[in-house]
Design a protein around this motif. Structure first.
Motif, PDB file in Angstrom:
ATOM      1  N   LEU A 147      42.501  41.117  38.297  1.00  0.00           N
ATOM      2  CA  LEU A 147      42.465  41.162  39.756  1.00  0.00           C
ATOM      3  C   LEU A 147      41.058  40.894  40.272  1.00  0.00           C
ATOM      4  CD1 LEU A 147      44.725  44.286  40.416  1.00  0.00           C
ATOM      5  CD2 LEU A 147      45.265  41.911  41.002  1.00  0.00           C
ATOM      6  N   ALA A 148      40.061  41.494  39.647  1.00  0.00           N
ATOM      7  CA  ALA A 148      38.679  41.292  40.091  1.00  0.00           C
ATOM      8  C   ALA A 148      38.296  39.819  40.000  1.00  0.00           C
ATOM      9  CB  ALA A 148      37.738  42.154  39.260  1.00  0.00           C
ATOM     10  N   ARG A 149      38.658  39.167  38.896  1.00  0.00           N
ATOM     11  CA  ARG A 149      38.346  37.738  38.760  1.00  0.00           C
ATOM     12  C   ARG A 149      39.097  36.912  39.791  1.00  0.00           C
ATOM     13  NH1 ARG A 149      38.895  38.828  33.081  1.00  0.00           N
ATOM     14  NH2 ARG A 149      40.970  37.882  33.132  1.00  0.00           N
ATOM     15  N   ASP A 150      40.356  37.265  40.003  1.00  0.00           N
ATOM     16  CA  ASP A 150      41.157  36.521  40.978  1.00  0.00           C
ATOM     17  C   ASP A 150      40.592  36.661  42.384  1.00  0.00           C
ATOM     18  OD1 ASP A 150      42.800  35.833  38.910  1.00  0.00           O
ATOM     19  OD2 ASP A 150      44.370  37.273  39.386  1.00  0.00           O
ATOM     20  N   ALA A 179      37.565  37.324  43.217  1.00  0.00           N
ATOM     21  CA  ALA A 179      36.309  36.574  43.279  1.00  0.00           C
ATOM     22  C   ALA A 179      36.558  35.064  43.272  1.00  0.00           C
ATOM     23  CB  ALA A 179      35.423  36.957  42.097  1.00  0.00           C
ATOM     24  N   ASP A 180      37.823  34.674  43.034  1.00  0.00           N
ATOM     25  CA  ASP A 180      38.235  33.266  43.010  1.00  0.00           C
ATOM     26  C   ASP A 180      37.495  32.502  41.928  1.00  0.00           C
ATOM     27  OD1 ASP A 180      38.656  30.546  45.374  1.00  0.00           O
ATOM     28  OD2 ASP A 180      40.046  31.428  43.943  1.00  0.00           O
ATOM     29  N   GLY A 181      37.215  33.183  40.844  1.00  0.00           N
ATOM     30  CA  GLY A 181      36.550  32.511  39.744  1.00  0.00           C
ATOM     31  C   GLY A 181      37.506  32.162  38.640  1.00  0.00           C
ATOM     32  N   ALA A 182      38.815  32.300  38.854  1.00  0.00           N
ATOM     33  CA  ALA A 182      39.776  32.063  37.776  1.00  0.00           C
ATOM     34  C   ALA A 182      40.989  31.305  38.283  1.00  0.00           C
ATOM     35  CB  ALA A 182      40.196  33.386  37.162  1.00  0.00           C
ATOM     36  N   GLN A 183      40.759  30.290  39.134  1.00  0.00           N
ATOM     37  CA  GLN A 183      41.882  29.509  39.648  1.00  0.00           C
ATOM     38  C   GLN A 183      42.652  28.856  38.520  1.00  0.00           C
ATOM     39  OE1 GLN A 183      42.782  29.399  42.758  1.00  0.00           O
ATOM     40  NE2 GLN A 183      44.369  27.846  42.678  1.00  0.00           N
ATOM     41  N   ARG A 217      43.457  48.580  32.607  1.00  0.00           N
ATOM     42  CA  ARG A 217      42.192  47.920  32.292  1.00  0.00           C
ATOM     43  C   ARG A 217      42.300  46.398  32.390  1.00  0.00           C
ATOM     44  NH1 ARG A 217      40.185  50.850  26.825  1.00  0.00           N
ATOM     45  NH2 ARG A 217      42.432  50.721  26.422  1.00  0.00           N
ATOM     46  N   ARG A 218      43.333  45.835  31.768  1.00  0.00           N
ATOM     47  CA  ARG A 218      43.478  44.381  31.789  1.00  0.00           C
ATOM     48  C   ARG A 218      43.787  43.876  33.190  1.00  0.00           C
ATOM     49  NH1 ARG A 218      47.977  40.806  28.446  1.00  0.00           N
ATOM     50  NH2 ARG A 218      47.279  38.761  29.202  1.00  0.00           N
ATOM     51  N   GLY A 261      33.839  39.977  46.008  1.00  0.00           N
ATOM     52  CA  GLY A 261      34.628  39.827  44.806  1.00  0.00           C
ATOM     53  C   GLY A 261      33.780  39.889  43.548  1.00  0.00           C
ATOM     54  N   HIS A 262      32.582  39.334  43.610  1.00  0.00           N
ATOM     55  CA  HIS A 262      31.706  39.356  42.432  1.00  0.00           C
ATOM     56  C   HIS A 262      31.223  40.781  42.135  1.00  0.00           C
ATOM     57  CE1 HIS A 262      31.757  35.040  42.028  1.00  0.00           C
ATOM     58  NE2 HIS A 262      31.450  34.908  43.300  1.00  0.00           N
ATOM     59  N   GLN A 263      31.046  41.589  43.162  1.00  0.00           N
ATOM     60  CA  GLN A 263      30.714  43.002  42.930  1.00  0.00           C
ATOM     61  C   GLN A 263      31.876  43.721  42.254  1.00  0.00           C
ATOM     62  OE1 GLN A 263      29.660  44.080  46.964  1.00  0.00           O
ATOM     63  NE2 GLN A 263      27.465  43.932  46.551  1.00  0.00           N
ATOM     64  N   LEU A 264      33.101  43.350  42.607  1.00  0.00           N
ATOM     65  CA  LEU A 264      34.268  43.930  41.934  1.00  0.00           C
ATOM     66  C   LEU A 264      34.286  43.558  40.456  1.00  0.00           C
ATOM     67  CD1 LEU A 264      37.325  43.486  44.349  1.00  0.00           C
ATOM     68  CD2 LEU A 264      36.135  45.592  43.759  1.00  0.00           C
ATOM     69  N   VAL A 265      33.946  42.309  40.155  1.00  0.00           N
ATOM     70  CA  VAL A 265      33.917  41.879  38.754  1.00  0.00           C
ATOM     71  C   VAL A 265      32.916  42.715  37.966  1.00  0.00           C
ATOM     72  CG1 VAL A 265      33.342  39.975  37.201  1.00  0.00           C
ATOM     73  CG2 VAL A 265      34.694  39.537  39.262  1.00  0.00           C
ATOM     74  N   ARG A 266      31.720  42.900  38.531  1.00  0.00           N
ATOM     75  CA  ARG A 266      30.697  43.707  37.842  1.00  0.00           C
ATOM     76  C   ARG A 266      31.150  45.155  37.702  1.00  0.00           C
ATOM     77  NH1 ARG A 266      27.252  40.390  41.049  1.00  0.00           N
ATOM     78  NH2 ARG A 266      27.012  42.029  42.622  1.00  0.00           N
TER      79      ARG A 266
END
Length: 319
Positions: free
Chosen positions: A197-200, A202-206, A191-192, A175-180
């Motif tokens: 989705l990438a943040r979600d 990666a579970d960094g935006a609960q 874009r938005r 997921g973190h690779q998707l964010v990058r």
């Protein structure tokens, strides 16, 4: 350097041996390296031993092309020096399963002059991300980059979510690779949504998901739920993401962490305990909140209306 085969039979055997690596097909350049010229190709195809699939691709058989052969054919017909498999096609070449796409996707520089090839979708890029193309096997973009581009190129938001979730679920990227990748690649479409989705994933935006849910409740005219509401259950306490304590309705916003390891078991045990207290729990995954939020909110509204009506006659007590 090994001596080139000379007889027709030797060259035919050498071509068949080399073609194994490419799924049964060879490019004209590879055939030339075996001393197979256009005259021999013409003779072999006329004898129905080989078959041409475009201007640059020759199958050393007359059957259907395998997936591997189709990918090499796509690359050779567009141009091996300028093209790479991309999007869903690159993900499938990396091993992703479960997503069907008839067309093969390739990316090239926006300056490249190319001719149309049946069955291919060719995407022109302003620039590539450094080191994005893997050269092991058929040239293709790295899974995280391919997933982000695939999300831009598919038809629906639901498909966009799917092609970003599946590579992570199947271990092709994180997921973190998707964010990058979502930050490094350029594109107009979604874009938005793609960054969300990438943040979600990666579970960094609960907490972001919970805030978005509260905003969606206000848009539907629902009273704003309390957040991180506490329930005393057998064996400890449970914290609910959003709840209307007065009517016994709760909503859980599930990130990707809720699908890993024993988290599913823990969630099920907790939900069962709360259900035994006669409280209704609805579950919404973060990806679903992005791509199917209206249908989830319809369910929330129906549950809220039903439980509000019930609470007039049977007041809910939250333990």
């Amino acid at each position: 350097m090994p001596q080139k085969p000379r007889s027709t039979a030797e060259r035919r055997y050498a071509a068949a041996a080399l073609a194994v690596e490419y799924g049964g097909v060879l490019s004209r350049d590879l055939l030339a390296s075996l001393d197979v010229d256009h005259r021999m190709v013409r003779r072999e195809t006329h004898a129905q031993r080989w078959r041409c699939h475009g201007r640059q691709t020759v199958a050393v058989h007359t059957g259907d092309l395998s997936d591997t052969a189709q990918r090499w054919r796509a690359l050779w017909e567009v141009g091996e020096k300028i093209a790479a498999l991309d999007g869903v096609t690159a993900l499938q070449a990396a091993g992703m399963t479960g997503f069907a796409e008839e067309a093969l996707h390739l990316s090239v520089s926006h300056r490249a002059t190319i001719q149309r090839v049946d069955g291919l979708r060719i995407h022109k890029l302003i620039r590539r991300v450094p080191d994005e193309v893997l050269q092991t096997g058929v040239p293709r973009t790295r899974p995280a980059i391919a997933a982000v581009r695939a999300a831009r190129w598919v038809k629906t938001d639901r498909q966009a979510a799917l092609v970003m979730v599946m590579p992570v679920q199947q271990g092709l990227c994180t997921g973190h690779q998707l964010v990058r990748a979502s930050r490094a690649t350029q594109g107009r479409n979604r874009r938005r949504l793609i960054k969300q989705l990438a943040r979600d994933i990666a579970d960094g935006a609960q907490s972001l998901g919970e805030l978005d849910f509260a905003e969606m409740c206000r848009a539907r005219g629902l009273p704003e739920p309390s957040r991180q509401s506490v329930r005393r259950i057998h064996g400890g306490r449970a914290f609910l993401d959003a709840a209307w304590d007065d009517i016994g309705l709760a909503v859980e916003i599930d990130g990707s962490g809720h699908r890993a390891g024993l988290a599913v078991t823990a969630d099920n045990l907790r939900q069962n305990e709360i259900a035994l207290m006669d409280e209704t729990i609805l579950r919404i995954d973060l990806i679903g909140l992005r791509v199917d939020g209206a249908r989830f909110m319809d369910q929330v509204c129906r549950a809220h209306a039903r439980l509000t009506a019930r609470s007039r006659y049977f007041p809910t007590r939250i333990r």
